[in-house]
Motif scaffolding. Structure first.
Motif, PDB file in Angstrom:
ATOM      1  N   GLN A   4     -27.515 -55.773 -10.304  1.00 32.09           N
ATOM      2  CA  GLN A   4     -28.252 -56.164  -9.100  1.00 32.09           C
ATOM      3  C   GLN A   4     -29.038 -54.989  -8.532  1.00 32.09           C
ATOM      4  O   GLN A   4     -30.169 -55.153  -8.062  1.00 32.09           O
ATOM      5  CB  GLN A   4     -27.278 -56.716  -8.058  1.00 32.09           C
ATOM      6  N   THR A   5     -28.449 -53.796  -8.579  1.00 30.72           N
ATOM      7  CA  THR A   5     -29.164 -52.606  -8.113  1.00 30.72           C
ATOM      8  C   THR A   5     -30.361 -52.320  -9.011  1.00 30.72           C
ATOM      9  O   THR A   5     -31.451 -51.975  -8.528  1.00 30.72           O
ATOM     10  CB  THR A   5     -28.223 -51.397  -8.085  1.00 30.72           C
ATOM     11  N   ASN A   6     -30.185 -52.468 -10.308  1.00 28.56           N
ATOM     12  CA  ASN A   6     -31.283 -52.283 -11.254  1.00 28.56           C
ATOM     13  C   ASN A   6     -32.435 -53.239 -10.927  1.00 28.56           C
ATOM     14  O   ASN A   6     -33.615 -52.844 -10.914  1.00 28.56           O
ATOM     15  CB  ASN A   6     -30.779 -52.513 -12.668  1.00 28.56           C
ATOM     16  N   ARG A   7     -32.083 -54.480 -10.636  1.00 30.41           N
ATOM     17  CA  ARG A   7     -33.118 -55.472 -10.274  1.00 30.41           C
ATOM     18  C   ARG A   7     -33.795 -55.104  -8.963  1.00 30.41           C
ATOM     19  O   ARG A   7     -35.033 -55.168  -8.834  1.00 30.41           O
ATOM     20  CB  ARG A   7     -32.464 -56.845 -10.172  1.00 30.41           C
ATOM     21  N   ASN A   8     -33.014 -54.688  -7.962  1.00 31.64           N
ATOM     22  CA  ASN A   8     -33.592 -54.328  -6.663  1.00 31.64           C
ATOM     23  C   ASN A   8     -34.512 -53.124  -6.770  1.00 31.64           C
ATOM     24  O   ASN A   8     -35.555 -53.063  -6.110  1.00 31.64           O
ATOM     25  CB  ASN A   8     -32.472 -54.048  -5.658  1.00 31.64           C
ATOM     26  N   ASP A  64     -38.818 -46.289 -15.102  1.00 34.43           N
ATOM     27  CA  ASP A  64     -37.564 -45.909 -15.773  1.00 34.43           C
ATOM     28  C   ASP A  64     -36.850 -44.790 -15.011  1.00 34.43           C
ATOM     29  O   ASP A  64     -35.619 -44.781 -14.904  1.00 34.43           O
ATOM     30  CB  ASP A  64     -37.856 -45.463 -17.199  1.00 34.43           C
ATOM     31  N   GLU A  65     -37.629 -43.842 -14.464  1.00 35.86           N
ATOM     32  CA  GLU A  65     -37.026 -42.768 -13.668  1.00 35.86           C
ATOM     33  C   GLU A  65     -36.407 -43.331 -12.393  1.00 35.86           C
ATOM     34  O   GLU A  65     -35.346 -42.868 -11.955  1.00 35.86           O
ATOM     35  CB  GLU A  65     -38.081 -41.724 -13.333  1.00 35.86           C
ATOM     36  N   ALA A  66     -37.057 -44.320 -11.795  1.00 32.51           N
ATOM     37  CA  ALA A  66     -36.512 -44.937 -10.580  1.00 32.51           C
ATOM     38  C   ALA A  66     -35.177 -45.610 -10.870  1.00 32.51           C
ATOM     39  O   ALA A  66     -34.213 -45.483 -10.100  1.00 32.51           O
ATOM     40  CB  ALA A  66     -37.507 -45.944 -10.012  1.00 32.51           C
ATOM     41  N   VAL A  67     -35.101 -46.324 -11.995  1.00 38.76           N
ATOM     42  CA  VAL A  67     -33.846 -46.992 -12.358  1.00 38.76           C
ATOM     43  C   VAL A  67     -32.747 -45.963 -12.610  1.00 38.76           C
ATOM     44  O   VAL A  67     -31.601 -46.131 -12.164  1.00 38.76           O
ATOM     45  CB  VAL A  67     -34.061 -47.876 -13.600  1.00 38.76           C
ATOM     46  N   LYS A  68     -33.078 -44.879 -13.296  1.00 42.47           N
ATOM     47  CA  LYS A  68     -32.090 -43.826 -13.574  1.00 42.47           C
ATOM     48  C   LYS A  68     -31.570 -43.208 -12.281  1.00 42.47           C
ATOM     49  O   LYS A  68     -30.358 -42.996 -12.118  1.00 42.47           O
ATOM     50  CB  LYS A  68     -32.724 -42.760 -14.462  1.00 42.47           C
ATOM     51  N   PRO A 117     -25.686 -63.301 -10.339  1.00 39.26           N
ATOM     52  CA  PRO A 117     -26.374 -64.160  -9.373  1.00 39.26           C
ATOM     53  C   PRO A 117     -27.512 -63.411  -8.700  1.00 39.26           C
ATOM     54  O   PRO A 117     -27.431 -62.208  -8.464  1.00 39.26           O
ATOM     55  CB  PRO A 117     -25.271 -64.519  -8.368  1.00 39.26           C
ATOM     56  N   VAL A 118     -28.589 -64.133  -8.390  1.00 44.52           N
ATOM     57  CA  VAL A 118     -29.758 -63.554  -7.730  1.00 44.52           C
ATOM     58  C   VAL A 118     -30.068 -64.383  -6.501  1.00 44.52           C
ATOM     59  O   VAL A 118     -30.115 -65.610  -6.563  1.00 44.52           O
ATOM     60  CB  VAL A 118     -30.981 -63.516  -8.668  1.00 44.52           C
ATOM     61  N   GLY A 119     -30.266 -63.698  -5.369  1.00 50.61           N
ATOM     62  CA  GLY A 119     -30.633 -64.394  -4.146  1.00 50.61           C
ATOM     63  C   GLY A 119     -29.431 -64.691  -3.280  1.00 50.61           C
ATOM     64  O   GLY A 119     -28.270 -64.633  -3.715  1.00 50.61           O
ATOM     65  N   ALA A 120     -29.693 -64.996  -2.014  1.00 50.27           N
ATOM     66  CA  ALA A 120     -28.629 -65.271  -1.042  1.00 50.27           C
ATOM     67  C   ALA A 120     -27.876 -66.533  -1.438  1.00 50.27           C
ATOM     68  O   ALA A 120     -28.467 -67.575  -1.711  1.00 50.27           O
ATOM     69  CB  ALA A 120     -29.227 -65.426   0.365  1.00 50.27           C
ATOM     70  N   GLY A 121     -26.541 -66.416  -1.468  1.00 50.68           N
ATOM     71  CA  GLY A 121     -25.710 -67.584  -1.775  1.00 50.68           C
ATOM     72  C   GLY A 121     -25.748 -67.999  -3.231  1.00 50.68           C
ATOM     73  O   GLY A 121     -25.283 -69.066  -3.583  1.00 50.68           O
ATOM     74  N   ALA A 122     -26.348 -67.164  -4.103  1.00 49.07           N
ATOM     75  CA  ALA A 122     -26.440 -67.516  -5.509  1.00 49.07           C
ATOM     76  C   ALA A 122     -25.070 -67.525  -6.154  1.00 49.07           C
ATOM     77  O   ALA A 122     -24.195 -66.745  -5.815  1.00 49.07           O
ATOM     78  CB  ALA A 122     -27.351 -66.534  -6.246  1.00 49.07           C
ATOM     79  N   GLY A 123     -24.892 -68.414  -7.109  1.00 46.61           N
ATOM     80  CA  GLY A 123     -23.637 -68.460  -7.847  1.00 46.61           C
ATOM     81  C   GLY A 123     -22.650 -69.477  -7.313  1.00 46.61           C
ATOM     82  O   GLY A 123     -21.726 -69.845  -8.002  1.00 46.61           O
ATOM     83  N   GLY A 124     -22.809 -69.950  -6.091  1.00 42.82           N
ATOM     84  CA  GLY A 124     -21.969 -71.015  -5.571  1.00 42.82           C
ATOM     85  C   GLY A 124     -20.584 -70.587  -5.141  1.00 42.82           C
ATOM     86  O   GLY A 124     -19.732 -71.403  -4.867  1.00 42.82           O
TER      87      GLY A 124
END
Length: 527
Positions: A170-174, A20-24, A498-505
């Protein structure tokens, strides 16, 4: 020298860190988020820029003119030269109004002097107020180019919020995935170190057995090779930790901080394994409602609606109601008429002053509408045949149909991607269960081989093989747990962005892109 160089290097700062601290920290200091947070502010300026076409414009001017002309006839008004002088000033205000109308108001004043005998005033003071008003009745009545730009600017502003939310998610996921990667590499190092310890223990035991004659010397070489192999794995595991530290550091720390490169993280949260039921259909419905790329595509369709509405308006006849009002005032020194009989008799010309009207009297005539001039009318124009407006509308309608199909295709891709990530969660959950069972069996296998070797019923080769198998099983288990937690993060994220390269079309076509505007202000529209 090596010791001195090591002493000059700054000491590492170990920082205990929860997920949680990392996400913050990532939300506060990530450069990508900081960059994207500026975009809504930029788009606010864009809205203000579009609205600026409705701002009134004030104009003013001053001029001084002196003119001398040679007389060309007996009626020129002077014998040797005609001298004229003029000082003029103007003040104007014009504005385009939000409902499509436009007005202009100009106030002009001048002082004119001349030696022309036929002039009734010298000096002559004049002032006039000129007001013009135009209101479109068909074309540009409900929407015009300014209103189109304002509406589209607001939609682009909404799009910038969508994009900011996407970058944050996306940053939260990374950050979460980088945290679990670091946790995995640390656990993997512990596993490799335990394997090295077992290999070193086996080497020590083999040396004792060789000394007492119960084992051939060649088995020591085999044990030494196993130790060397495990040392290499430990070195690679340590390098992987440094790489994972760099990845997490780049996501959550400010590069301008002096301790940026010397800070290392010690994760306080172990990768948990909590079995979760996955409702794939609910995840797909949530994604179709909230995915940022779908929201951006719908935003593009809304901008297309504005463009088509504008282009449909542009094919209407141009019917404008016009009104103008002019108020005039004249004053100065009024002279008596020229006595042509006296001129014919060769007598001196004496002109008397009949009246003197100052500038205040002139302004009184203007504001009291002493000499009004009203004009009211309607102008109508319509191009014959196919024109630019019709072709623009036809193009935009086709692009709109194309965009709607692209949206359906994008929705299908989103559903497919969400289902794939849901399967990954289920697959990784089974991997953890299988890897745990395998690790337990490999521990029992190693224990059995060690007992058999101690009883002289096995060989060192089988013990080393059991150690390697156990190390692989432990690594597979912690890797499966890390992948399971990352897949949970990905499943939550893929429902929103979208997640991943080229995601979302990719995006969809905006209707009206590439259309041409005819007339003096012709522009090429770019989206």
């Amino acid at each position: 020298a090596a010791a001195q160089a090591a002493a000059q290097q700054p000491a590492e700062i170990v920082r205990r860190l929860s997920i949680d601290e990392a996400v913050k920290l990532g939300l506060e200091q990530n450069l990508g988020i900081q960059i994207q947070r500026l975009d809504p502010q930029i788009q606010d300026v864009g809205i203000a820029q579009a609205r600026s076409f409705w701002s009134p414009q004030l104009t003013s001017g001053f001029s001084r003119q002196s003119q001398s002309q040679a007389p060309t006839s007996s009626l020129s008004g002077a014998a040797t030269s005609i001298n004229n002088g003029r000082f003029a000033s103007t003040l104007g205000l014009n504005q385009n109004l939000p409902w499509g109308a436009a007005y202009s108001a100009n106030w002009n004043s001048s002082r004119f002097t001349t030696n022309n005998l036929f002039s009734s005033f010298s000096p002559q003071l004049s002032s006039n107020l000129n007001v013009q008003f135009t209101q479109p009745l068909l074309k540009n009545f409900s929407i015009d180019q300014i209103r189109q730009q304002v509406l589209n600017s607001k939609k682009v502003r909404e799009l910038s919020d969508i994009q900011l939310d996407a970058v944050i998610l996306q940053t939260n996921r990374n950050v979460k995935n980088a945290y679990w990667d670091l946790s995995y590499t640390i656990d993997n190092l512990k596993t490799q170190q335990e394997s090295l310890r077992l290999a070193e223990q086996s080497l020590a035991d083999n040396r004792k057995r060789v000394e007492i004659g119960t084992l051939a010397p060649i088995d020591i070489v085999q044990a030494q090779a196993e130790v060397a192999s495990n040392e290499e794995r430990v070195i690679l595991a340590e390098a992987a930790i440094k790489r994972a530290q760099d990845n997490l550091r780049a996501l959550i720390l400010d590069p301008a901080a002096p301790d940026f490169w010397t800070t290392t993280f010690s994760p306080t949260d172990a990768a948990p394994f909590l079995e979760q039921g996955i409702d794939t259909d609910a995840a797909v419905r949530n994604a179709l409602d909230k995915r940022s790329d779908l929201r951006a595509a719908k935003n593009s369709l809304e901008r297309s609606d504005v463009d088509i509405r504008y282009l449909k308006n542009q094919i209407l006849p141009e019917v404008n109601a016009n009104a103008s009002y002019i108020a005039t005032g004249v004053g100065g020194v009024q002279l008596s008429p020229v006595d042509f009989n006296a001129i014919a008799a060769g007598q001196a010309l004496n002109r008397s002053i009949l009246a003197q009207r100052g500038y205040g009297s002139v302004l009184g005539d203007v504001f009291q509408s002493a000499y009004p001039d009203w004009t009211v009318g309607v102008t109508i124009s319509y191009p014959l045949g196919t024109n630019t407006a019709h072709t623009n509308l036809a193009r935009a309608r086709l692009q709109y149909q194309q965009a709607q199909t692209q949206l359906k295709n994008l929705e299908m891709q989103v559903a497919t991607q969400v289902r794939e990530f849901a399967r990954q969660v289920q697959t990784n959950q089974k991997r953890v269960q299988s890897a745990r069972a395998s690790r337990g069996l490999q521990e029992k296998k190693l224990e059995a081989e060690e007992k058999k070797l101690a009883a002289g019923m096995s060989q060192s080769f089988f013990v080393f093989q059991a150690q390697r198998d156990l190390a692989l099983a432990r690594t597979a288990e912690i890797q499966a747990i890390a992948d399971y937690n990352k897949s949970l993060v990905d499943l939550d994220t893929v429902q929103l962005v979208p997640v991943g390269a080229g995601a979302g079309g990719g995006g969809i076509t905006t209707a009206g892109s590439g259309t041409l505007q005819s007339g003096a202000n012709a522009i090429v529209r770019g989206q």
